[in-house]
Design a protein around this motif. Structure first.
Motif, mmCIF file in Angstrom:
data_model
loop_
_atom_site.group_PDB
_atom_site.id
_atom_site.type_symbol
_atom_site.label_atom_id
_atom_site.label_comp_id
_atom_site.label_asym_id
_atom_site.label_seq_id
_atom_site.Cartn_x
_atom_site.Cartn_y
_atom_site.Cartn_z
ATOM 1 N N SER A 1 -1.709 7.166 -4.992
ATOM 2 C CA SER A 1 -2.820 7.701 -4.197
ATOM 3 C C SER A 1 -4.055 7.956 -5.058
ATOM 4 O O SER A 1 -5.128 8.215 -4.534
ATOM 5 N N GLN B 1 -10.270 2.416 -1.076
ATOM 6 C CA GLN B 1 -8.874 2.017 -1.212
ATOM 7 C C GLN B 1 -8.044 2.449 -0.009
ATOM 8 O O GLN B 1 -7.106 1.756 0.378
ATOM 9 N N ASP B 2 -8.402 3.570 0.619
ATOM 10 C CA ASP B 2 -7.718 3.974 1.848
ATOM 11 C C ASP B 2 -8.010 2.988 2.983
ATOM 12 O O ASP B 2 -7.114 2.638 3.757
ATOM 13 N N ASP C 1 -4.454 -3.567 5.118
ATOM 14 C CA ASP C 1 -3.201 -4.220 4.734
ATOM 15 C C ASP C 1 -2.079 -3.886 5.708
ATOM 16 O O ASP C 1 -1.268 -4.752 6.042
ATOM 17 N N TYR C 2 -2.013 -2.633 6.161
ATOM 18 C CA TYR C 2 -0.990 -2.252 7.145
ATOM 19 C C TYR C 2 -1.167 -3.044 8.441
ATOM 20 O O TYR C 2 -0.206 -3.550 9.012
ATOM 21 N N PRO D 1 0.813 -1.223 0.000
ATOM 22 C CA PRO D 1 0.000 0.000 0.000
ATOM 23 C C PRO D 1 0.843 1.269 0.000
ATOM 24 O O PRO D 1 0.425 2.294 -0.521
ATOM 25 N N GLU E 1 -8.774 -0.177 2.555
ATOM 26 C CA GLU E 1 -8.058 -1.403 2.200
ATOM 27 C C GLU E 1 -6.578 -1.289 2.567
ATOM 28 O O GLU E 1 -5.971 -2.243 3.064
ATOM 29 N N ALA E 2 -6.002 -0.099 2.364
ATOM 30 C CA ALA E 2 -4.589 0.114 2.714
ATOM 31 C C ALA E 2 -4.395 0.012 4.223
ATOM 32 O O ALA E 2 -3.434 -0.601 4.693
ATOM 33 N N ARG F 1 1.694 1.990 -3.601
ATOM 34 C CA ARG F 1 0.555 2.177 -4.489
ATOM 35 C C ARG F 1 0.293 3.668 -4.692
ATOM 36 O O ARG F 1 0.474 4.476 -3.800
#
Length: 113
Positions: free
Chosen positions: A30, A79-80, A86-87, A25, A82-83, A28
């Motif tokens: 922004s 997407q934020d 993931d973190y 992420p 999802e990031a 990726r």
């Protein structure tokens, strides 16, 4: 290879997965990416980076049905989130793997017969 060697190898896998999930992420763009179809002016359709004001039509490509639409802002928010997920997941995998590597690699008690 000894049992300890196998354990070390097994704990390297979560470390690698954690590092990947932490880095992916961060690297990726922004700009929101539409995995479905962005309807352009006229009949042109494309997928990829979105611009403000565009709408992404999400599809379940397995059966070709529409899964809804998202605006630029909604896609960016998704997407934020999802990031962030993931973190968090990457951090847990990294901690788990590092703790396992530490526990397996530290010197143990010598066995006596």
């Amino acid at each position: 290879m000894t049992g300890r060697g196998y354990l070390l190898a097994l704990f390297v896998v979560p470390v690698v997965a954690g590092v990947y999930l932490l880095c992916e992420p961060a690297l990726r763009s922004s700009t929101p990416q539409c995995d479905g179809i962005i309807e352009e002016y006229g009949d042109a359709e494309r997928s990829g980076p979105m611009k403000p004001g565009q709408t992404c039509n999400l599809y379940d490509f397995a059966d070709g049905r529409s899964a809804g639409t998202r605006t630029y802002e909604q896609q960016k928010k998704a997407q934020d989130e999802e990031a962030r997920s993931d973190y968090l997941t990457g951090g847990w995998w990294l901690v788990y793997g590092a703790a396992g590597l530490f526990a397996v690699s530290r010197p143990g008690r010598s066995r006596r017969s």
